[in-house]
Design an enzyme around this catalytic site. Structure first.
Site, PDB file in Angstrom:
ATOM      1  N   LYS A 169       8.399   0.951   4.922  1.00  0.00           N
ATOM      2  CA  LYS A 169       9.429   0.737   3.887  1.00  0.00           C
ATOM      3  C   LYS A 169      10.812   0.579   4.521  1.00  0.00           C
ATOM      4  CE  LYS A 169       6.884   0.576   0.277  1.00  0.00           C
ATOM      5  NZ  LYS A 169       6.883  -0.618  -0.589  1.00  0.00           N
ATOM      6  N   ARG A 223      -0.706  20.623   1.771  1.00  0.00           N
ATOM      7  CA  ARG A 223      -1.198  19.322   2.211  1.00  0.00           C
ATOM      8  C   ARG A 223      -0.320  18.896   3.387  1.00  0.00           C
ATOM      9  NH1 ARG A 223      -0.851  14.382  -2.046  1.00  0.00           N
ATOM     10  NH2 ARG A 223       1.366  14.528  -1.553  1.00  0.00           N
ATOM     11  N   TYR A 236       3.629   4.886   6.323  1.00  0.00           N
ATOM     12  CA  TYR A 236       4.032   4.350   5.020  1.00  0.00           C
ATOM     13  C   TYR A 236       5.563   4.267   4.930  1.00  0.00           C
ATOM     14  CZ  TYR A 236       5.371   4.399   0.119  1.00  0.00           C
ATOM     15  OH  TYR A 236       5.996   4.122  -1.065  1.00  0.00           O
ATOM     16  N   SER A 294      11.421   3.362  -0.655  1.00  0.00           N
ATOM     17  CA  SER A 294      10.894   4.670  -1.043  1.00  0.00           C
ATOM     18  C   SER A 294      11.720   5.804  -0.451  1.00  0.00           C
ATOM     19  CB  SER A 294       9.458   4.781  -0.516  1.00  0.00           C
ATOM     20  OG  SER A 294       8.999   6.105  -0.633  1.00  0.00           O
ATOM     21  N   ARG A 301       0.876  -1.188   0.000  1.00  0.00           N
ATOM     22  CA  ARG A 301       0.000   0.000   0.000  1.00  0.00           C
ATOM     23  C   ARG A 301       0.904   1.225   0.000  1.00  0.00           C
ATOM     24  NH1 ARG A 301      -4.472  -2.366  -1.605  1.00  0.00           N
ATOM     25  NH2 ARG A 301      -4.220  -4.504  -0.864  1.00  0.00           N
TER      26      ARG A 301
HETATM   27  C1  UD1 Z   1       4.533  10.476  -1.604  1.00  0.00           C
HETATM   28  C2  UD1 Z   1       5.612   9.934  -0.736  1.00  0.00           C
HETATM   29  C3  UD1 Z   1       6.445   8.976  -1.535  1.00  0.00           C
HETATM   30  C4  UD1 Z   1       5.589   7.850  -1.988  1.00  0.00           C
HETATM   31  C5  UD1 Z   1       4.496   8.417  -2.831  1.00  0.00           C
HETATM   32  C6  UD1 Z   1       3.574   7.274  -3.140  1.00  0.00           C
HETATM   33  C7  UD1 Z   1       6.457  11.364   1.030  1.00  0.00           C
HETATM   34  C8  UD1 Z   1       7.278  12.543   1.341  1.00  0.00           C
HETATM   35  N1  UD1 Z   1       6.407  11.029  -0.264  1.00  0.00           N
HETATM   36  O1  UD1 Z   1       5.190  11.253  -2.592  1.00  0.00           O
HETATM   37  O2  UD1 Z   1       7.470   8.469  -0.764  1.00  0.00           O
HETATM   38  O3  UD1 Z   1       6.314   6.905  -2.679  1.00  0.00           O
HETATM   39  O4  UD1 Z   1       3.779   9.411  -2.120  1.00  0.00           O
HETATM   40  O5  UD1 Z   1       2.361   7.681  -3.615  1.00  0.00           O
HETATM   41  O6  UD1 Z   1       5.869  10.784   1.897  1.00  0.00           O
HETATM   42  N2  UD1 Z   1       0.497  17.811  -5.425  1.00  0.00           N
HETATM   43  C9  UD1 Z   1      -0.226  18.931  -5.804  1.00  0.00           C
HETATM   44  N3  UD1 Z   1      -1.442  18.732  -6.383  1.00  0.00           N
HETATM   45  C10 UD1 Z   1      -1.986  17.498  -6.585  1.00  0.00           C
HETATM   46  C11 UD1 Z   1      -1.241  16.376  -6.176  1.00  0.00           C
HETATM   47  C12 UD1 Z   1       0.015  16.558  -5.608  1.00  0.00           C
HETATM   48  O7  UD1 Z   1       0.219  20.061  -5.650  1.00  0.00           O
HETATM   49  O8  UD1 Z   1      -3.110  17.419  -7.108  1.00  0.00           O
HETATM   50  C13 UD1 Z   1       1.856  18.007  -4.893  1.00  0.00           C
HETATM   51  C14 UD1 Z   1       2.099  17.419  -3.524  1.00  0.00           C
HETATM   52  O9  UD1 Z   1       1.719  18.279  -2.512  1.00  0.00           O
HETATM   53  C15 UD1 Z   1       3.602  17.169  -3.598  1.00  0.00           C
HETATM   54  C16 UD1 Z   1       3.873  16.866  -5.078  1.00  0.00           C
HETATM   55  O10 UD1 Z   1       2.734  17.366  -5.765  1.00  0.00           O
HETATM   56  O11 UD1 Z   1       4.283  18.340  -3.242  1.00  0.00           O
HETATM   57  C17 UD1 Z   1       4.031  15.407  -5.381  1.00  0.00           C
HETATM   58  O12 UD1 Z   1       2.951  14.710  -4.759  1.00  0.00           O
HETATM   59  P1  UD1 Z   1       2.722  13.151  -4.918  1.00  0.00           P
HETATM   60  O13 UD1 Z   1       2.721  12.779  -6.352  1.00  0.00           O
HETATM   61  O14 UD1 Z   1       1.520  12.821  -4.099  1.00  0.00           O
HETATM   62  O15 UD1 Z   1       4.013  12.480  -4.308  1.00  0.00           O
HETATM   63  P2  UD1 Z   1       4.773  12.721  -2.919  1.00  0.00           P
HETATM   64  O16 UD1 Z   1       3.862  13.246  -1.892  1.00  0.00           O
HETATM   65  O17 UD1 Z   1       6.007  13.491  -3.227  1.00  0.00           O
END
Ligand code: UD1
Length: 334
Positions: free
Chosen positions: A144, A279, A140, A116, A75
């Site tokens: 890992k 977030r 999470y 991760s 997950r």
């Molecule tokens: C997170 C985990 C990563 C994990 C991954 C799995 C942490 C720090 N990172 O990555 O280890 O493998 O999830 O799913 O715990 N964002 C927006 N708008 C959106 C969606 C995302 O602004 O609609 C931003 C988020 O706030 C973030 C970035 O985009 O800053 C990347 O987000 P995301 O793709 O969810 O990945 P992580 O949070 O970096």
């Protein structure tokens, strides 16, 4: 044996292994994956987190002459892991324990594990190296890190040869039909909002970064898949392993705003992103130093952000959720 081989990243690795003629058996509970993603690999449908299936796993490993296990099934929703920690431990740590128990019993001694960048938490450095102190900030990431410890313990106990690959932000697609089926990460979430006629959201514009949005290290899923093949070859050789864990990143950071801009350009949809609050739990910047994997395994990322966004868009447009660009532009022109 590829566990979780019908999922997004797993299916890319299965495809690369098949292309070079390796025999692959896939184990997957099909919670996110689909059978059509595994090509002609044998597919065993079971949930490795369910202890009742350990003997089935052992039998499959023995019957199929399994030499190595690549374990993806887990997950991966950070928010969900904070809400349901015990369940995350049961799924990710429990699943890992079952896989290792089965491997020991079946005499399978090579393993690659999907770790991760989440193991680093909020690192105090610009670019993280593997040996910095690890302080995951959510269950999470904890599961890992524990997965890595479990393999290290099994190496000492019964000679497991293992590699943990710490993925940074995986995106894109190597083949249109293998696009990310879940909308849990930034790029699919952008396309999902566009498909619903909504402007993509940016979570936080007041971070201490040049454009105020979070910076991540985006890695093309096909590059990541190649890293697994390189790691597998190193495990299969007789040579002593130089290291057990590797960052799979590019050493380069891209901001959320830059990704959003690339999506606008590649899709041809003229939207204005919706700027939302931060977030919870997002580190401002997470970039992985990839020197170690380059030196030890000869691996390098070939693709950049442009290819990542282009391939993700191409896969999205080949899926049932294809976006009518003209209609979308009419909506955003209002
Ligand atoms: C997170 C985990 C990563 C994990 C991954 C799995 C942490 C720090 N990172 O990555 O280890 O493998 O999830 O799913 O715990 N964002 C927006 N708008 C959106 C969606 C995302 O602004 O609609 C931003 C988020 O706030 C973030 C970035 O985009 O800053 C990347 O987000 P995301 O793709 O969810 O990945 P992580 O949070 O970096």
């Amino acid at each position: 044996m590829v566990i979780g081989g019908a999922g997004y990243i797993g299916a890319h690795v299965v495809r690369l292994l098949q292309e070079r003629g390796d025999k692959v058996v896939v184990v997957d509970d099909l919670s996110y994956g689909t059978p059509d993603r595994v090509g002609d690999a044998k597919l065993i449908e079971l949930d490795v987190a369910n202890t009742a299936f350990v003997s089935d796993l052992v039998n499959t490993m023995v019957d199929e002459d399994v030499t190595a296990v690549i374990h993806f099934a887990a997950r991966k929703q950070v928010g969900e892991s904070v809400m349901r920690p015990a369940w995350y431990y049961q799924q990710n740590v429990g699943g890992m324990a079952n896989v290792l128990l089965a491997m020991h019993e079946a005499g399978v001694k090579q393993m690659i594990f999907s770790s991760s960048a989440a193991v680093y938490g909020m690192p105090p450095v610009e670019v993280v190296e593997e040996d910095i102190e690890k302080h995951p900030i959510n269950p999470y990431g904890e599961t890992k890190l524990i997965g890595e410890w479990m393999m290290a313990d099994c190496a000492r106990a019964w000679g497991l040869r293992w590699t943990g690959l710490r993925y940074f932000n995986v995106a894109g697609s190597g083949w249109d039909e293998l696009g990310d089926p879940a909308t849990l990460n930034l790029i699919p979430m952008i396309f999902d909002r566009l498909a619903r006629g909504k402007a993509p959201a940016i979570f936080g514009t007041d971070y201490p970064t040049p454009d105020g949005t979070c910076i991540r290290d985006y890695i093309h899923v096909k590059d990541l898949a190649r890293a697994h093949v390189s790691a597998l070859d190193a495990l299969a050789s007789d040579a002593e392993l130089k290291h057990n864990v590797y960052n799979v990143g590019t050493g380069k950071g891209t901001s959320v705003r830059e990704i959003v801009d690339a999506c606008r350009e590649v899709s041809g949809i003229n939207f204005v992103a919706e700027e939302q609050d931060r977030r919870a739990g997002d580190p401002p910047q997470l970039i992985g130093n990839a020197t170690r994997i380059t030196e030890d395994l000869g691996w390098n990322a070939e693709f950049g952000v442009k290819e990542i966004v282009e391939s993700a868009w191409s896969a999205w447009q080949a899926s049932p959720r294809k976006i009518d660009v003209e209609k979308a532009n009419e909506i955003f022109a209002k």
